[in-house]
Design a protein around this motif. Sequence first.
Motif, PDB file in Angstrom:
ATOM      1  N   ASP A 165      -1.103  -2.785   8.176  1.00 38.00           N
ATOM      2  CA  ASP A 165      -0.515  -2.089   9.313  1.00 38.00           C
ATOM      3  C   ASP A 165      -0.691  -0.579   9.214  1.00 38.00           C
ATOM      4  O   ASP A 165      -0.968  -0.031   8.136  1.00 38.00           O
ATOM      5  N   HIS A 166      -0.481   0.094  10.335  1.00 39.70           N
ATOM      6  CA  HIS A 166      -0.464   1.553  10.374  1.00 39.70           C
ATOM      7  C   HIS A 166       0.878   2.030   9.821  1.00 39.70           C
ATOM      8  O   HIS A 166       1.815   2.329  10.572  1.00 39.70           O
ATOM      9  N   ASP A 167       0.981   2.101   8.511  1.00 41.62           N
ATOM     10  CA  ASP A 167       2.233   2.502   7.879  1.00 41.62           C
ATOM     11  C   ASP A 167       1.915   3.236   6.586  1.00 41.62           C
ATOM     12  O   ASP A 167       0.852   3.029   5.969  1.00 41.62           O
ATOM     13  N   HIS A 168       2.833   4.105   6.170  1.00 43.97           N
ATOM     14  CA  HIS A 168       2.673   4.884   4.933  1.00 43.97           C
ATOM     15  C   HIS A 168       1.396   5.740   4.962  1.00 43.97           C
ATOM     16  O   HIS A 168       0.806   6.010   3.910  1.00 43.97           O
ATOM     17  N   LEU A 169       0.975   6.149   6.141  1.00 48.00           N
ATOM     18  CA  LEU A 169      -0.279   6.903   6.241  1.00 48.00           C
ATOM     19  C   LEU A 169      -0.177   8.290   5.628  1.00 48.00           C
ATOM     20  O   LEU A 169      -1.206   8.936   5.384  1.00 48.00           O
ATOM     21  N   ASN A 170       1.048   8.764   5.368  1.00 49.34           N
ATOM     22  CA  ASN A 170       1.199  10.064   4.703  1.00 49.34           C
ATOM     23  C   ASN A 170       0.591  10.051   3.310  1.00 49.34           C
ATOM     24  O   ASN A 170       0.256  11.107   2.761  1.00 49.34           O
ATOM     25  N   ASN A 171       0.415   8.866   2.728  1.00 47.09           N
ATOM     26  CA  ASN A 171      -0.235   8.757   1.417  1.00 47.09           C
ATOM     27  C   ASN A 171      -1.736   8.499   1.533  1.00 47.09           C
ATOM     28  O   ASN A 171      -2.404   8.263   0.514  1.00 47.09           O
ATOM     29  N   ASN A 203      -4.707   8.917   7.716  1.00 44.36           N
ATOM     30  CA  ASN A 203      -5.972   8.354   8.197  1.00 44.36           C
ATOM     31  C   ASN A 203      -5.977   6.847   7.930  1.00 44.36           C
ATOM     32  O   ASN A 203      -6.026   6.410   6.771  1.00 44.36           O
ATOM     33  N   TYR A 204      -5.951   6.064   8.990  1.00 42.01           N
ATOM     34  CA  TYR A 204      -5.931   4.605   8.832  1.00 42.01           C
ATOM     35  C   TYR A 204      -7.203   4.091   8.167  1.00 42.01           C
ATOM     36  O   TYR A 204      -7.155   3.126   7.399  1.00 42.01           O
ATOM     37  N   ARG A 207      13.476   6.504   7.991  1.00 37.32           N
ATOM     38  CA  ARG A 207      12.627   7.669   7.740  1.00 37.32           C
ATOM     39  C   ARG A 207      12.243   8.390   9.035  1.00 37.32           C
ATOM     40  O   ARG A 207      11.841   7.766  10.017  1.00 37.32           O
ATOM     41  N   PHE A 208      12.369   9.712   8.977  1.00 35.98           N
ATOM     42  CA  PHE A 208      11.955  10.547  10.108  1.00 35.98           C
ATOM     43  C   PHE A 208      10.448  10.463  10.317  1.00 35.98           C
ATOM     44  O   PHE A 208       9.972  10.404  11.453  1.00 35.98           O
ATOM     45  N   SER A 209       9.692  10.449   9.219  1.00 36.85           N
ATOM     46  CA  SER A 209       8.224  10.449   9.329  1.00 36.85           C
ATOM     47  C   SER A 209       7.720   9.178   9.991  1.00 36.85           C
ATOM     48  O   SER A 209       6.843   9.224  10.860  1.00 36.85           O
ATOM     49  N   ARG A 210       8.261   8.018   9.596  1.00 37.39           N
ATOM     50  CA  ARG A 210       7.827   6.761  10.205  1.00 37.39           C
ATOM     51  C   ARG A 210       8.240   6.708  11.679  1.00 37.39           C
ATOM     52  O   ARG A 210       7.472   6.247  12.531  1.00 37.39           O
ATOM     53  N   THR A 211       9.444   7.142  11.965  1.00 33.63           N
ATOM     54  CA  THR A 211       9.911   7.120  13.354  1.00 33.63           C
ATOM     55  C   THR A 211       9.015   7.981  14.229  1.00 33.63           C
ATOM     56  O   THR A 211       8.655   7.583  15.347  1.00 33.63           O
ATOM     57  N   GLN A 212       8.633   9.154  13.737  1.00 32.49           N
ATOM     58  CA  GLN A 212       7.742  10.029  14.498  1.00 32.49           C
ATOM     59  C   GLN A 212       6.351   9.415  14.641  1.00 32.49           C
ATOM     60  O   GLN A 212       5.772   9.400  15.736  1.00 32.49           O
ATOM     61  N   GLU A 213       5.824   8.886  13.554  1.00 33.32           N
ATOM     62  CA  GLU A 213       4.471   8.335  13.538  1.00 33.32           C
ATOM     63  C   GLU A 213       4.333   7.127  14.465  1.00 33.32           C
ATOM     64  O   GLU A 213       3.306   6.955  15.130  1.00 33.32           O
ATOM     65  N   CYS A 214       5.375   6.313  14.539  1.00 30.16           N
ATOM     66  CA  CYS A 214       5.326   5.063  15.319  1.00 30.16           C
ATOM     67  C   CYS A 214       6.205   5.127  16.564  1.00 30.16           C
ATOM     68  O   CYS A 214       6.640   4.085  17.071  1.00 30.16           O
ATOM     69  N   GLU A 258       0.795  -1.217   0.000  1.00 28.08           N
ATOM     70  CA  GLU A 258       0.000   0.000   0.000  1.00 28.08           C
ATOM     71  C   GLU A 258       0.833   1.277   0.000  1.00 28.08           C
ATOM     72  O   GLU A 258       0.287   2.377  -0.004  1.00 28.08           O
ATOM     73  N   SER A 259       2.170   1.160   0.002  1.00 26.12           N
ATOM     74  CA  SER A 259       3.026   2.297   0.343  1.00 26.12           C
ATOM     75  C   SER A 259       2.730   3.550  -0.484  1.00 26.12           C
ATOM     76  O   SER A 259       2.695   4.655   0.054  1.00 26.12           O
ATOM     77  N   ASP A 260       2.530   3.410  -1.792  1.00 22.95           N
ATOM     78  CA  ASP A 260       2.271   4.576  -2.639  1.00 22.95           C
ATOM     79  C   ASP A 260       0.942   4.465  -3.392  1.00 22.95           C
ATOM     80  O   ASP A 260       0.720   5.178  -4.369  1.00 22.95           O
ATOM     81  N   GLN A 261       0.078   3.574  -2.944  1.00 26.01           N
ATOM     82  CA  GLN A 261      -1.235   3.324  -3.553  1.00 26.01           C
ATOM     83  C   GLN A 261      -1.148   2.672  -4.928  1.00 26.01           C
ATOM     84  O   GLN A 261      -2.166   2.512  -5.604  1.00 26.01           O
ATOM     85  N   SER A 262       0.058   2.247  -5.340  1.00 29.21           N
ATOM     86  CA  SER A 262       0.194   1.667  -6.676  1.00 29.21           C
ATOM     87  C   SER A 262      -0.528   0.329  -6.800  1.00 29.21           C
ATOM     88  O   SER A 262      -0.832  -0.108  -7.910  1.00 29.21           O
ATOM     89  N   PHE A 263      -0.812  -0.339  -5.678  1.00 31.37           N
ATOM     90  CA  PHE A 263      -1.529  -1.613  -5.781  1.00 31.37           C
ATOM     91  C   PHE A 263      -2.927  -1.436  -6.340  1.00 31.37           C
ATOM     92  O   PHE A 263      -3.543  -2.376  -6.826  1.00 31.37           O
ATOM     93  N   LEU A 264      -3.430  -0.200  -6.298  1.00 29.26           N
ATOM     94  CA  LEU A 264      -4.765   0.055  -6.849  1.00 29.26           C
ATOM     95  C   LEU A 264      -4.778   0.065  -8.378  1.00 29.26           C
ATOM     96  O   LEU A 264      -5.839   0.130  -8.987  1.00 29.26           O
ATOM     97  N   TYR A 265      -3.600   0.004  -9.005  1.00 31.88           N
ATOM     98  CA  TYR A 265      -3.528  -0.117 -10.464  1.00 31.88           C
ATOM     99  C   TYR A 265      -3.590  -1.576 -10.914  1.00 31.88           C
ATOM    100  O   TYR A 265      -3.691  -1.854 -12.117  1.00 31.88           O
TER     101      TYR A 265
END
Length: 333
Positions: A52-58, A62-63, A234-241, A33-40
Amino acid sequence: GFDPTYSIGGIMNHLVSPVRMGGGDFFIAEADESDQSFLYLNPRYAIVTNIDHDHLNNYSNNYSELLQAFVEFLNRLPPDGVAFLNVDDVGVQQIMSQLTCNVVMFSVDSTADFKVSDILTEAMRSTFTCTLKGGDSFSMSLPVPGKHNVSNAAGCLSLLATLGLTVEHMQSAFASFSGVGRRFSYHGELDVTGGNVIFVEDYGHHPRAIDVTINAVRSAWPERRLVMVFEPHRFSRTQECWHDFVEVLARVDVLLLLDIFAANEEPIVGVSGEALAHDILAIAKNEPVFFPEKSDLLLALPSIIAAGDIILFQGAGYFGYQIPRAKQAILQG
């Protein structure tokens, strides 16, 4: 065999590329799910191991939006398609009621269409029993440890059984599985005073992935001390989790913590390996050791390790490639 074409996220240990053009009718794609490319993608069969609660910046941070993306993905399956779902996963459980596709459930913990039980682990091998919906059962052997690896195998086996593979074919294929590079990769033993140490590398960089890897080490070598070298990713993942990282990293016997691998992100004020070590110290039995420079960690290793240790290089950065240098540093003492 099926001789499939595939594009996967890691390189099998006996291969040189994650991509291969086969001559059969199947195309195997590993996606997430990291960049939503699975939707293609528009597959006929889909295996979902976890959400999991990951890559939520994309996903607008919002989980629920992430969960809905999985619902959209699975409900695109054709009428003759099947979703193979790990019903032990909390995220998967949350989307079940919204699915309109055909579903086969697999589990290592609860009742399911494809149930795994009697899991035993000894060093780098797991054995377990598989039970089909009709009650038929068979034994399996997998040359990697960890309940999470057995669960992943259950997803694959449930699909292969649906496609009509024989038990003998599945047993032979899984028993000879060579593993995937940087996924609980065994890097051998090193003789030290009083015994030896074992080196393992794992790519997991999300708290949940780290947690199951720790469990795998404990099941494979229950009497040995676990020394983890961890480089946050990643700073964003470390902060988020943050809080999840603190809790899971406090579980290891010895934690050698590096600074954050940025992966092209800009630093976030207050988010650093040193700050993470400070918070871990508040709950850990043993004081984590923070190394601002990777070279300092290599120099310190000989005074830290002891006979019997499992030295686990954990993370998605490149420090795992330093295992040969780490061995050399220990030998030079």
